[in-house]
Every structure is written in C-alpha cells, then in structure tokens.
Design a protein around this motif. Structure first.
Motif, short mmCIF file in Angstrom:
data_model
loop_
_atom_site.label_atom_id
_atom_site.label_comp_id
_atom_site.label_asym_id
_atom_site.label_seq_id
_atom_site.Cartn_x
_atom_site.Cartn_y
_atom_site.Cartn_z
N TYR A 40 75.81 106.30 4.14
CA TYR A 40 74.75 107.25 4.56
C TYR A 40 75.25 108.36 5.48
O TYR A 40 74.62 109.42 5.54
CB TYR A 40 73.60 106.48 5.22
N LEU A 71 66.34 106.57 8.75
CA LEU A 71 67.02 107.79 8.35
C LEU A 71 66.57 108.97 9.20
O LEU A 71 65.48 108.96 9.78
CB LEU A 71 66.76 108.08 6.87
N ASP A 79 68.55 108.46 -1.45
CA ASP A 79 68.68 107.40 -0.45
C ASP A 79 68.38 106.03 -1.05
O ASP A 79 69.06 105.05 -0.75
CB ASP A 79 67.73 107.66 0.73
#
Length: 266
Positions: A40, A71, A79
């Motif tokens: 990420y 996030l 995602d």
C-alpha cells in the motif's frame, strides 16, 4: 471475580496486544506487517490486528488472521484488489492460519461522527496497532451502554435478507461451512451485545458470550451455545443455516430492536 474487560472507571480496556501473539503466529504477523507496507505504500495510514491472534487465543491451523487497514483515502477497487492478493498470499504461505480477512476503510470514515460508536469503537477497543500512527488517539473512551449496543449490532433485521440471498446462492459444503462460521459468529456477538449493557462489561470470547446471553434469556441459551460451538467448528449442513434464518435470527432482531432501537442508517 469475573473480569469484564473494563478499567476501574468503567471504560473499555483495549483488548489484545502484540505481546499476546503466540509464537506460532509471530512469523505471519511479521510478514503481514512487511507485506502491507510494501503493497500500500503511501496509500496506507495505519494497520491493525484484531480477533484471536492478538488476543492470544488463536488455534494453529484453525484460526484466521484478521486485519483492519486505515487508508489515507476512501477504499477504491484498486485497494480491494490489493487486499485480495495480499490475503491470498498470506493464507497460502502460512499453514498456521486458515484464511485472512482484511477490512478496508478510509481514516476519515473511521474518525467520523457517524462511525463514532461503531467502526471508531471497534478500532479503539478491539484492534491492536500493527503499523503506522494509532487512530485511537483521536477517539473517545467507551462504556458498554445501550447506544453502543444499538450502533454496533442494531442492524440484524436488515442483515437477515442478505444472508438469505447468500444461502440461496450457496451450493457446496465448503460454501455452507463459510456461511456457517460467519452467521454463527455474528449471531453470538449480537446476542452478547443485546445483554452487554445489563451485564456491564465486554468479552470477545464466543463461548463466554453465549453463556452470558443465556443468563438473561435462558429459553434461548441452548441455541446460542450451539451457535458459539458452530462458529469454532462450522458445518456443511445447510439445515443449520435455514434454522438461523427462520427462528433464532428473526427473534434476535426483534428483541434487539425492542430493547435498543435500530442502528442509524449509513
């Protein structure tokens, strides 16, 4: 004396810690931390463990690994695709776990007023920081009251039709087992939060949750104990799932609404 998960002032104690992770699960937790950061990058604000692994009650080869990722933006398809690949890789590489669940939420949602007594409470009280700055520092402390009961599990009546659709779409024993574990967990936790304000405490232990529920609803105690057992050893028999949807689920939804009201629409 029965421990009720609260401090001396009646607030929830945060359950779980990295120090409670059993040795068998330390490698998968370390790999999850590393892989989440790599996958990420700047999209990630923070990551958390929850469930049996940080509570130190996980069973090698039987328990799943549960993760919450906060996030810096609201979760998008990219995602979710990343999470699916991440979960599949961890599950394949570590036989100590039986599945990986990843929740994705934007940090603004987790800290929002609307989610204060649901996702916010969940993060602050039931999640263990794994990576990044802890969002719990921006959330209040919580007590086991009726408002919390309403906002966490006061939507069972709306959930049941979705469960019915999932059951109708399932056809294999493996699918029925997955639904059995999910439905059972949800029903036991809803049964516990129904009585949580009266009992005045918190537990995530499913067997204990069922026993506490049974003190207030002895006529339903056997059903809830059976659901707690099913959550740990799910069945491939769809008849159990039909019984949930035809009897225990509707009764529990009606009783919950009568006592605590309905969860605020999202």
């Amino acid at each position: 004396m029965e421990h009720r998960g609260l401090d001396a002032y009646g607030y929830f104690e945060r359950e779980g810690s990295l120090g409670r992770v059993q040795g068998a699960f330390e490698p998968v937790v370390a790999a999850a931390r590393e892989r989440i950061g790599e996958a990420y990058g700047q999209r990630l604000h923070s990551a958390y463990l929850y469930g049996s692994v940080p509570r130190g009650t996980a069973r090698p080869g039987r328990s799943d690994l549960d993760l919450l990722l906060a996030l810096n933006h609201e979760a998008a398809d990219e995602d979710r695709d990343t999470a699916e690949v991440l979960a599949r890789g961890l599950d394949q590489d570590f036989p100590e776990i039986d599945g990986v669940g990843i929740l994705l939420h934007g940090k603004d949602t987790l800290l929002s007023e609307q989610e204060r007594d649901d996702l916010g409470w969940f993060l602050a009280c039931l999640c263990t920081p794994l990576l990044g700055a802890d969002l719990a520092e921006h959330l209040p402390r919580y007590r086991p009251d009726s408002r919390l009961a309403r906002e966490t599990n006061g939507d069972l009546a709306a959930v049941l039709p979705r469960w019915q659709a999932r059951l109708e779409a399932a056809s294999t024993p493996a699918e029925y087992r997955r639904l059995s574990r999910h439905f059972s967990r949800h029903l036991v936790r809803t049964g516990f939060t129904l009585v949580m304000p009266r009992w005045g405490g918190w537990t995530s232990d499913l067997a204990e949750s069922a026993e506490i529920f049974g003190r207030y609803y002895p006529e339903r105690a056997a059903q809830m104990r059976a659901a707690a057992a099913m959550a740990l050893d799910p069945t491939g028999d769809p008849a159990v799932l039909h019984a949930y949807l035809e009897d225990l689920g509707p009764w529990l939804a009606d009783e919950y609404t009568a006592r605590h009201g309905t969860k605020t629409p999202r």
